[in-house]
Design a protein around this motif. Sequence first.
Motif, mmCIF file in Angstrom:
data_model
loop_
_atom_site.group_PDB
_atom_site.id
_atom_site.type_symbol
_atom_site.label_atom_id
_atom_site.label_comp_id
_atom_site.label_asym_id
_atom_site.label_seq_id
_atom_site.Cartn_x
_atom_site.Cartn_y
_atom_site.Cartn_z
ATOM 1 N N LEU A 1 0.625 -1.590 0.225
ATOM 2 C CA LEU A 1 0.087 -0.015 -0.489
ATOM 3 C C LEU A 1 0.763 0.651 -0.456
ATOM 4 C CD1 LEU A 1 -2.609 -0.559 2.284
ATOM 5 C CD2 LEU A 1 -2.682 -0.562 0.286
ATOM 6 N N GLY A 2 -0.036 2.049 -0.617
ATOM 7 C CA GLY A 2 1.106 3.267 -0.978
ATOM 8 C C GLY A 2 0.771 4.401 1.170
ATOM 9 N N GLN A 3 2.406 4.949 1.031
ATOM 10 C CA GLN A 3 2.105 5.351 2.344
ATOM 11 C C GLN A 3 1.385 7.533 2.664
ATOM 12 O OE1 GLN A 3 2.085 3.379 5.390
ATOM 13 N NE2 GLN A 3 2.121 2.447 3.724
ATOM 14 N N ILE A 4 1.054 7.445 3.878
ATOM 15 C CA ILE A 4 0.706 8.825 3.114
ATOM 16 C C ILE A 4 1.529 10.080 2.910
ATOM 17 C CG2 ILE A 4 -0.206 11.124 5.008
ATOM 18 C CD1 ILE A 4 -2.161 9.018 6.280
ATOM 19 N N SER A 5 2.966 9.624 3.107
ATOM 20 C CA SER A 5 4.146 9.712 2.802
ATOM 21 C C SER A 5 4.188 10.469 1.441
ATOM 22 C CB SER A 5 5.230 9.740 4.081
ATOM 23 O OG SER A 5 5.563 8.202 3.533
ATOM 24 N N ASP A 6 4.107 9.306 0.808
ATOM 25 C CA ASP A 6 4.153 9.250 -0.360
ATOM 26 C C ASP A 6 3.419 10.229 -1.331
ATOM 27 O OD1 ASP A 6 5.600 6.508 -0.155
ATOM 28 O OD2 ASP A 6 3.968 5.157 -0.645
ATOM 29 N N GLY B 1 18.013 28.234 -29.405
ATOM 30 C CA GLY B 1 18.577 28.063 -28.650
ATOM 31 C C GLY B 1 19.307 27.785 -27.592
ATOM 32 N N ALA B 2 18.367 27.768 -26.517
ATOM 33 C CA ALA B 2 18.113 27.188 -25.290
ATOM 34 C C ALA B 2 17.312 26.082 -24.578
ATOM 35 C CB ALA B 2 17.264 28.661 -23.728
ATOM 36 N N TRP B 3 18.599 25.735 -23.837
ATOM 37 C CA TRP B 3 18.049 24.153 -23.639
ATOM 38 C C TRP B 3 16.382 24.241 -22.816
ATOM 39 C CZ3 TRP B 3 18.599 19.972 -25.817
ATOM 40 C CH2 TRP B 3 19.785 19.529 -26.493
ATOM 41 N N ARG B 4 14.927 23.642 -22.368
ATOM 42 C CA ARG B 4 14.414 24.414 -22.085
ATOM 43 C C ARG B 4 13.620 22.505 -21.333
ATOM 44 N NH1 ARG B 4 12.320 28.627 -20.465
ATOM 45 N NH2 ARG B 4 13.141 30.778 -21.994
ATOM 46 N N ILE B 5 12.994 22.407 -19.752
ATOM 47 C CA ILE B 5 12.927 21.115 -19.852
ATOM 48 C C ILE B 5 11.502 20.734 -20.084
ATOM 49 C CG2 ILE B 5 11.381 19.593 -17.998
ATOM 50 C CD1 ILE B 5 13.966 20.891 -16.040
ATOM 51 N N ALA B 6 11.203 19.566 -21.598
ATOM 52 C CA ALA B 6 9.915 19.644 -22.074
ATOM 53 C C ALA B 6 8.629 18.672 -21.613
ATOM 54 C CB ALA B 6 10.363 18.800 -23.471
ATOM 55 N N HIS B 7 9.562 17.648 -21.033
ATOM 56 C CA HIS B 7 9.178 17.453 -20.170
ATOM 57 C C HIS B 7 9.456 16.545 -18.861
ATOM 58 C CE1 HIS B 7 5.265 13.494 -19.070
ATOM 59 N NE2 HIS B 7 6.430 13.093 -19.070
ATOM 60 N N TYR B 8 9.190 16.348 -17.227
ATOM 61 C CA TYR B 8 9.615 15.741 -16.500
ATOM 62 C C TYR B 8 8.348 14.104 -15.338
ATOM 63 C CZ TYR B 8 7.995 18.958 -12.903
ATOM 64 O OH TYR B 8 7.145 18.956 -12.149
ATOM 65 N N HIS B 9 9.423 13.547 -15.228
ATOM 66 C CA HIS B 9 8.432 12.028 -14.462
ATOM 67 C C HIS B 9 8.986 12.593 -12.745
ATOM 68 C CE1 HIS B 9 5.684 8.984 -13.305
ATOM 69 N NE2 HIS B 9 6.897 8.385 -13.036
ATOM 70 N N VAL B 10 8.601 12.064 -12.448
ATOM 71 C CA VAL B 10 8.735 12.188 -11.061
ATOM 72 C C VAL B 10 8.633 11.040 -10.005
ATOM 73 C CG1 VAL B 10 9.177 12.762 -8.121
ATOM 74 C CG2 VAL B 10 9.024 14.687 -10.256
ATOM 75 N N SER B 11 9.155 9.975 -9.382
ATOM 76 C CA SER B 11 8.525 8.925 -8.681
ATOM 77 C C SER B 11 9.157 8.905 -7.185
ATOM 78 C CB SER B 11 8.538 7.504 -9.701
ATOM 79 O OG SER B 11 10.116 7.265 -10.059
ATOM 80 N N PRO B 12 8.999 8.442 -6.598
ATOM 81 C CA PRO B 12 8.943 7.966 -5.753
ATOM 82 C C PRO B 12 9.918 6.957 -4.956
ATOM 83 C CG PRO B 12 6.816 7.778 -4.911
ATOM 84 C CD PRO B 12 7.247 8.102 -6.351
ATOM 85 N N ARG B 13 11.283 6.702 -4.877
ATOM 86 C CA ARG B 13 11.985 5.940 -5.170
ATOM 87 C C ARG B 13 11.630 4.724 -4.562
ATOM 88 N NH1 ARG B 13 17.927 7.735 -3.759
ATOM 89 N NH2 ARG B 13 17.756 9.354 -4.965
ATOM 90 N N ILE B 14 11.910 3.950 -4.313
ATOM 91 C CA ILE B 14 11.047 2.489 -3.253
ATOM 92 C C ILE B 14 13.083 1.616 -3.744
ATOM 93 C CG2 ILE B 14 10.158 0.445 -3.901
ATOM 94 C CD1 ILE B 14 8.407 1.601 -5.730
ATOM 95 N N PRO B 15 13.055 1.498 -2.074
ATOM 96 C CA PRO B 15 14.480 0.953 -1.411
ATOM 97 C C PRO B 15 14.610 -0.827 -2.564
ATOM 98 C CG PRO B 15 12.966 1.698 0.349
ATOM 99 C CD PRO B 15 12.476 1.953 -0.807
ATOM 100 N N ALA B 16 15.542 -0.311 -2.192
ATOM 101 C CA ALA B 16 16.029 -1.835 -3.105
ATOM 102 C C ALA B 16 15.278 -3.468 -2.718
ATOM 103 C CB ALA B 16 17.754 -2.334 -3.097
ATOM 104 N N GLU B 17 14.990 -3.357 -1.639
ATOM 105 C CA GLU B 17 14.850 -4.401 -0.684
ATOM 106 C C GLU B 17 12.346 -4.150 -1.282
ATOM 107 O OE1 GLU B 17 14.604 -2.108 2.515
ATOM 108 O OE2 GLU B 17 15.994 -2.282 1.054
#
Length: 161
Positions: A58-63, A140-156
Amino acid sequence: MLASLTKGGLNSATKALAIEYATRGIRFNAVSPGVIATPMHPAETHEFLAGLHPVGRLGQISDVTDAIVFQGVHPYTIGRAGVTEYYAGQPAGMTVAYRILQTRELADDVVLGWVAAEFSLVDRPPIAVNLTVVARRAGGAWRIAHYHVSPRIPAEESTPS
């Protein structure tokens, strides 16, 4: 099925609003979580509900709250002016440590990158995220066209059993 429909609708509405209001400097973001461990779901249903998630928990509130806090972290340009704008809009005392995991040049004017980042704030625990960024050269300038953010899930948690 209903969850897929509502999430698809939310994504479409967010994109449509973002396109409609972009020229006015108004930005739209959305956070679309799955089932979150809250009092709304009795504890005895958590195991079953976790089995419905691709990550098996389950997701956590902090997520959710971390994702919402992160929506305020929005670099719109790359370069000295973009970095200045980016940091001017961040919460006081926030710092970020990042590591570029990989980049790929998709075309002469398009670059795709993957970044591991950890945002540290003075009044809460650090927020560890993965970023996927598509940058495009425009005028002539670099711009962010798209980004995606996801929480990092611990390896385990991310290793299939």
